[in-house]
Design a protein around this motif. Sequence first.
Motif, mmCIF file in Angstrom:
data_model
loop_
_atom_site.group_PDB
_atom_site.id
_atom_site.type_symbol
_atom_site.label_atom_id
_atom_site.label_comp_id
_atom_site.label_asym_id
_atom_site.label_seq_id
_atom_site.Cartn_x
_atom_site.Cartn_y
_atom_site.Cartn_z
ATOM 1 N N GLY A 133 0.737 -1.423 0.060
ATOM 2 C CA GLY A 133 0.272 -0.071 -0.078
ATOM 3 C C GLY A 133 0.870 1.390 -0.201
ATOM 4 N N THR A 134 1.941 1.160 0.674
ATOM 5 C CA THR A 134 2.969 2.365 0.584
ATOM 6 C C THR A 134 3.441 2.586 -0.488
ATOM 7 O OG1 THR A 134 3.164 2.003 2.943
ATOM 8 C CG2 THR A 134 4.798 3.329 1.833
ATOM 9 N N SER A 181 2.847 18.878 -2.612
ATOM 10 C CA SER A 181 4.187 18.330 -2.453
ATOM 11 C C SER A 181 4.017 16.828 -2.175
ATOM 12 C CB SER A 181 4.871 18.889 -1.056
ATOM 13 O OG SER A 181 3.763 18.817 0.192
ATOM 14 N N ILE A 182 5.006 16.079 -1.987
ATOM 15 C CA ILE A 182 4.838 14.851 -1.819
ATOM 16 C C ILE A 182 3.975 14.427 -0.594
ATOM 17 C CG2 ILE A 182 6.950 14.330 -0.906
ATOM 18 C CD1 ILE A 182 5.206 12.098 -3.323
ATOM 19 N N GLY A 183 4.233 15.132 0.502
ATOM 20 C CA GLY A 183 3.378 15.027 1.784
ATOM 21 C C GLY A 183 1.907 15.168 1.698
ATOM 22 N N ARG A 184 1.558 16.107 0.833
ATOM 23 C CA ARG A 184 0.262 16.798 0.747
ATOM 24 C C ARG A 184 -0.458 15.793 -0.144
ATOM 25 N NH1 ARG A 184 -1.418 21.909 1.958
ATOM 26 N NH2 ARG A 184 0.053 23.202 2.739
ATOM 27 N N ALA A 185 0.249 15.206 -1.181
ATOM 28 C CA ALA A 185 -0.194 14.196 -1.898
ATOM 29 C C ALA A 185 -0.422 13.130 -1.215
ATOM 30 C CB ALA A 185 0.556 14.289 -3.123
ATOM 31 N N PHE A 199 -4.446 9.170 0.816
ATOM 32 C CA PHE A 199 -4.833 8.348 2.259
ATOM 33 C C PHE A 199 -5.890 8.495 2.497
ATOM 34 C CE2 PHE A 199 -5.358 7.867 6.746
ATOM 35 C CZ PHE A 199 -4.740 6.466 6.880
ATOM 36 N N LEU A 200 -6.618 9.957 2.387
ATOM 37 C CA LEU A 200 -7.969 10.243 2.919
ATOM 38 C C LEU A 200 -8.952 9.590 1.679
ATOM 39 C CD1 LEU A 200 -7.796 13.855 4.002
ATOM 40 C CD2 LEU A 200 -8.027 11.665 5.365
ATOM 41 N N LEU A 201 -8.214 9.568 0.515
ATOM 42 C CA LEU A 201 -9.300 9.010 -0.596
ATOM 43 C C LEU A 201 -9.126 7.461 -0.552
ATOM 44 C CD1 LEU A 201 -8.175 11.118 -3.849
ATOM 45 C CD2 LEU A 201 -10.165 11.400 -2.496
#
Length: 311
Positions: A158-159, A183-187, A192-194
């Motif tokens: 999953g990661t 950014s990669i963190g925001r994406a 993760f929420l999706l």
Amino acid sequence: MTPHPDHADTFGRARLALARRAGTVTEARWFSLTVFVLIVVNAALLGAETFRGLAEEWHQWLRFGEHLCLAAFTVELALRLCAYADRPRAFFRDPWNLFDLAVVACAFLPVIRENTTVLRLLRLARVLRSARFLPQLRVVMVAVVRSVPGTASFLLVGTLLMYVYAMAGWVFFGRDDPEQYGSIGRAVLTLFLLMTLDGLGDAVHTGLAISRWSIFYYASYVLFASFVLVNVLIGVVISSLEEAREIERRHDRDAGVRPGPPEPDLRARIAAARHALDELEASLGRPPLPAARTRDREPEPDAAPGAPRPG
């Protein structure tokens, strides 16, 4: 010096008697219900301490109740140890016994008793001991532990999937939607929420405003992340649950086997059968056989008239 055989035999019978008496107590239903109630009371005391006003007013009584619970758990553990007096190694082969021993014994260590936070965590761990008296909960907890290796593989896949889609989202939407893919963190957070399908409709509408090809991005991600991977995780958990049930059945079978001498009823039946065989021999005009020779055998043919009888 080698112990005298009579002393060793006496000691063995004493251990067996102790194990049987303690086992009768620990396997009784009232004993399990009593310990379960103590666990619930311990959990209630732990929760009462979170109310500051109640904790300050009833501090001495709460502390006294905690000491009573600890003493009761210590007596319970001692009885369980006595129930394994005839087979002490079997006690340490049971993971639940080791867990109970660690939780109760750590409360007496000076370093832990002085650390309030660790002591409260240990008291909280006592609540998990309720699984011993709830078979279904015990199976679920064992299944959770058994599913850890499979869950680790699921998290790794999953990661990797989330990282690939996060990089693709940053490439395609990073400039037009910096709040979600800047950014990669925001994406990663957005994806993760999706994965839980939360806010999927808003994300799709925003993506369509940027490019009509974004529908394939979101459709493929939801297909792999929310459907395929989640079903794989469910399969891992179900497989672990079946293994846990099999382990529980095997444990119940092993726990029901206790070595010991024959039951009195069986010995009485053997003696009655031996007595009946002696009476049968006497009715046939033969002397009764010794006890060691009273077993099934083929009848001897009648000797011819005048032939010498065997001595």
